[in-house]
Design a protein around this motif. Sequence first.
Motif, short mmCIF file in Angstrom:
data_model
loop_
_atom_site.label_atom_id
_atom_site.label_comp_id
_atom_site.label_asym_id
_atom_site.label_seq_id
_atom_site.Cartn_x
_atom_site.Cartn_y
_atom_site.Cartn_z
N VAL A 16 0.75 -1.02 0.04
CA VAL A 16 0.15 -0.02 0.14
C VAL A 16 0.92 1.26 -0.02
CG1 VAL A 16 -1.67 1.25 1.33
CG2 VAL A 16 -2.03 -1.29 1.25
N VAL A 17 1.84 1.46 0.86
CA VAL A 17 2.82 2.52 0.95
C VAL A 17 3.43 2.76 -0.21
CG1 VAL A 17 4.66 3.54 2.11
CG2 VAL A 17 2.93 2.38 3.56
N SER A 18 4.08 1.83 -0.94
CA SER A 18 4.75 1.81 -2.40
C SER A 18 3.72 2.41 -3.14
CB SER A 18 5.17 0.51 -2.58
OG SER A 18 4.18 -0.47 -2.76
N ASN A 19 2.53 2.09 -3.20
CA ASN A 19 1.51 2.72 -4.20
C ASN A 19 1.28 4.02 -4.01
OD1 ASN A 19 0.10 0.91 -6.43
ND2 ASN A 19 0.47 -0.46 -4.57
N VAL A 20 1.22 4.43 -2.76
CA VAL A 20 0.95 5.74 -2.18
C VAL A 20 2.15 6.54 -2.81
CG1 VAL A 20 0.72 7.25 -0.26
CG2 VAL A 20 -0.45 5.37 -0.33
N ILE A 21 3.45 6.17 -2.61
CA ILE A 21 4.56 6.85 -3.00
C ILE A 21 4.59 6.91 -4.48
CG2 ILE A 21 6.99 7.09 -3.04
CD1 ILE A 21 6.95 5.77 -0.43
N PHE A 22 4.43 5.88 -5.18
CA PHE A 22 4.42 5.71 -6.79
C PHE A 22 3.36 6.50 -7.23
CE2 PHE A 22 6.81 3.42 -9.66
CZ PHE A 22 6.14 3.28 -10.87
N ALA A 23 1.98 6.65 -6.63
CA ALA A 23 1.03 7.68 -7.21
C ALA A 23 1.40 9.07 -7.29
CB ALA A 23 -0.11 7.56 -6.02
N GLY A 24 2.68 9.36 -6.80
CA GLY A 24 2.96 10.82 -7.01
C GLY A 24 4.07 10.86 -8.30
N ALA A 73 -3.98 -5.16 -6.69
CA ALA A 73 -5.04 -4.46 -7.43
C ALA A 73 -5.64 -3.32 -6.68
CB ALA A 73 -5.89 -5.47 -7.71
N SER A 74 -6.05 -3.69 -5.32
CA SER A 74 -6.65 -2.57 -4.61
C SER A 74 -5.77 -1.40 -4.36
CB SER A 74 -7.26 -3.10 -3.21
OG SER A 74 -8.11 -4.31 -3.28
N ALA A 75 -4.69 -1.54 -3.84
CA ALA A 75 -3.57 -0.35 -3.74
C ALA A 75 -3.39 0.33 -4.86
CB ALA A 75 -2.21 -1.06 -3.14
N ALA A 76 -3.55 -0.28 -5.99
CA ALA A 76 -3.21 0.46 -7.36
C ALA A 76 -4.21 1.58 -7.65
CB ALA A 76 -3.17 -0.62 -8.25
N ILE A 77 -5.42 1.20 -7.12
CA ILE A 77 -6.48 2.41 -7.55
C ILE A 77 -5.99 3.53 -6.87
CG2 ILE A 77 -8.18 0.46 -7.75
CD1 ILE A 77 -9.48 1.66 -5.02
N SER A 111 3.00 8.61 -11.32
CA SER A 111 2.65 7.69 -12.44
C SER A 111 1.27 8.24 -13.10
CB SER A 111 2.51 6.41 -12.06
OG SER A 111 1.60 5.62 -12.56
N GLY A 112 0.18 8.20 -12.29
CA GLY A 112 -1.12 8.67 -12.65
C GLY A 112 -1.97 7.66 -13.42
N SER A 113 -1.50 6.34 -13.21
CA SER A 113 -2.11 5.31 -14.05
C SER A 113 -2.08 4.12 -12.97
CB SER A 113 -1.43 4.95 -15.46
OG SER A 113 -2.08 3.52 -15.73
N ALA A 114 -3.49 3.59 -12.77
CA ALA A 114 -3.69 2.46 -11.83
C ALA A 114 -2.96 1.11 -12.70
CB ALA A 114 -5.23 2.16 -11.46
N ILE A 115 -3.17 1.04 -13.71
CA ILE A 115 -2.53 -0.41 -14.65
C ILE A 115 -1.16 -0.14 -14.49
CG2 ILE A 115 -2.44 -1.66 -16.68
CD1 ILE A 115 -5.19 -1.36 -15.29
N ALA A 116 -0.44 1.08 -14.65
CA ALA A 116 1.09 1.08 -14.60
C ALA A 116 1.45 0.61 -13.32
CB ALA A 116 1.50 2.35 -15.18
N ASP A 117 0.77 1.35 -12.14
CA ASP A 117 1.09 0.65 -10.73
C ASP A 117 1.02 -0.53 -10.42
OD1 ASP A 117 1.53 3.77 -10.42
OD2 ASP A 117 -0.20 3.94 -8.89
N ALA A 118 -0.03 -1.05 -10.90
CA ALA A 118 -0.44 -2.72 -10.74
C ALA A 118 0.93 -3.43 -11.39
CB ALA A 118 -1.81 -3.10 -11.05
N VAL A 119 1.26 -3.11 -12.57
CA VAL A 119 2.14 -3.75 -13.31
C VAL A 119 3.47 -3.69 -12.69
CG1 VAL A 119 3.17 -4.28 -15.65
CG2 VAL A 119 0.55 -4.08 -15.36
N GLY A 120 3.90 -2.46 -12.44
CA GLY A 120 5.27 -2.13 -12.32
C GLY A 120 5.55 -2.59 -10.72
N ILE A 121 4.69 -2.26 -9.84
CA ILE A 121 4.87 -2.65 -8.43
C ILE A 121 4.44 -4.10 -8.23
CG2 ILE A 121 4.14 -2.58 -6.04
CD1 ILE A 121 3.95 0.77 -6.76
N GLY A 122 3.53 -4.51 -8.79
CA GLY A 122 2.81 -5.77 -8.64
C GLY A 122 3.76 -6.93 -9.08
N ARG A 123 4.48 -7.13 -9.94
CA ARG A 123 5.47 -8.08 -10.38
C ARG A 123 6.27 -8.39 -9.53
NH1 ARG A 123 6.19 -6.44 -16.74
NH2 ARG A 123 4.19 -7.45 -17.53
N ILE A 124 6.96 -7.10 -8.65
CA ILE A 124 7.82 -7.61 -7.49
C ILE A 124 7.30 -7.79 -6.28
CG2 ILE A 124 9.84 -6.36 -6.38
CD1 ILE A 124 9.78 -4.47 -8.80
N ILE A 125 6.20 -7.15 -5.79
CA ILE A 125 5.75 -7.33 -4.53
C ILE A 125 4.92 -8.65 -4.29
CG2 ILE A 125 3.46 -5.89 -4.78
CD1 ILE A 125 5.56 -5.85 -1.75
#
Length: 433
Positions: free
Chosen positions: A102-110, A146-150, A112-126
Amino acid sequence: MMGLSPFGWCVIVLVALAAMGLPIGLSMVGASIFYLLAAGLDPGTAAEQILNGLYNSYVLLAVPLFILAADLMNTGSLTDRLLKFCLVLVGRFRGGLGHVNVVSNVIFAGMSGSAIADAVGIGRIIIGMMTRGGKYPVAYAAAITASAAIIGPIIPPSIPMVIYALVSDASIGYLFLGGVVPGLILGVAFMVMNAVISRRRNYPVEPPVRLREVPRVTVEAFPALLLPIILLVGIYGGVMTPTEGAAAAAAYALLAAALIYRALSGRQVYGVLLSSAKATTSVGMLIAGALAFNYVVTVENIPVSVQHFVGGFHLSKVGFLLLVNLILLVLGCLLEGTTILLIIVPIFIPAVKALGIDTVHFGVVVVVNIMIGLLTPPFGLLLFVVANMTKQPLLAIVRECVPFIAAAIAVLALITFVPETVLWLPRVMGYKG
């Protein structure tokens, strides 16, 4: 034509083309041309609307630039550094890797601007980190990812907010500010939900990072952490517009990945440009179709008709927002978010202004609705993304998503009933709406 108006036939053609598998953007263009022919209007008007809309809208340039910035960060190891930094911050608590997610998605949100990009980028690793050694069920790791990516498109920058600004004439800068507090509240809600589930299921506690490792991890992550700061200070300090900020984000991501982290080769840059161009083309086709179809909607005076229809119910501001929330949550199960923004939301805007609802507040409520739609079946796009990554049954992921969807709806209710959760920060920064 069988008693139906040209607009009625236009809607039937749109649904038929989409049902046959034609992309929704092209379906809207085809239906719009059919309407113009049936109504005895010049079919070339469709091309005119598309060209004028695409080439006269400076704000739309932000969309491909934010997509490029997100792809560069995912490819250039910025995501890896951020995850290590988040592990230092919250990894030591029960369910720590869920908190890291969740926290990495909060930081990454600043950035990217795209939920799909966040899910793919962070998701594969986490997801790999969470499931290694059987620490967490794969379906739960996929669901919280998926939830944190929104959170990504709610905290600025935000591609959906850019598109909303296009159809509503709301200020992008103040929309971005309006999303900060709701995005942070959503992050806290997801962390609380993860903590409750982790305690109930006895998920593991990660070993704390040694104190002597903290400075090294922080220094390694610092160039990546600097990007959202540069963006926010640049945009709200008056140095650059949101579109220029998107260009700066892409340029900084390229320099950080290539020169600072040395994690980007020429071949990878080419691959990033190619994937970003494909994603931009997909979004651009949707926008082009919506520009043509919105002309049809305007000619038919649909927004004014909706305004009169809503006025007949004598709804209060809160009643109207609750009705819109219900409509958007249902549509989110069936339609892609950009389609809702470009076709459905413009119909509501006249009623929003007539009722005196702030367009920045309404925009953030709309974006949160659309993000929840990414988690709700049968169309929830993020569900398919994480199911494809994890090879898990969709139903198993949906079951694990239910508590997080409930938390997101609770946050949606909060920002609907308490507009200050959205408008406080914009007003601090000078917003007069």
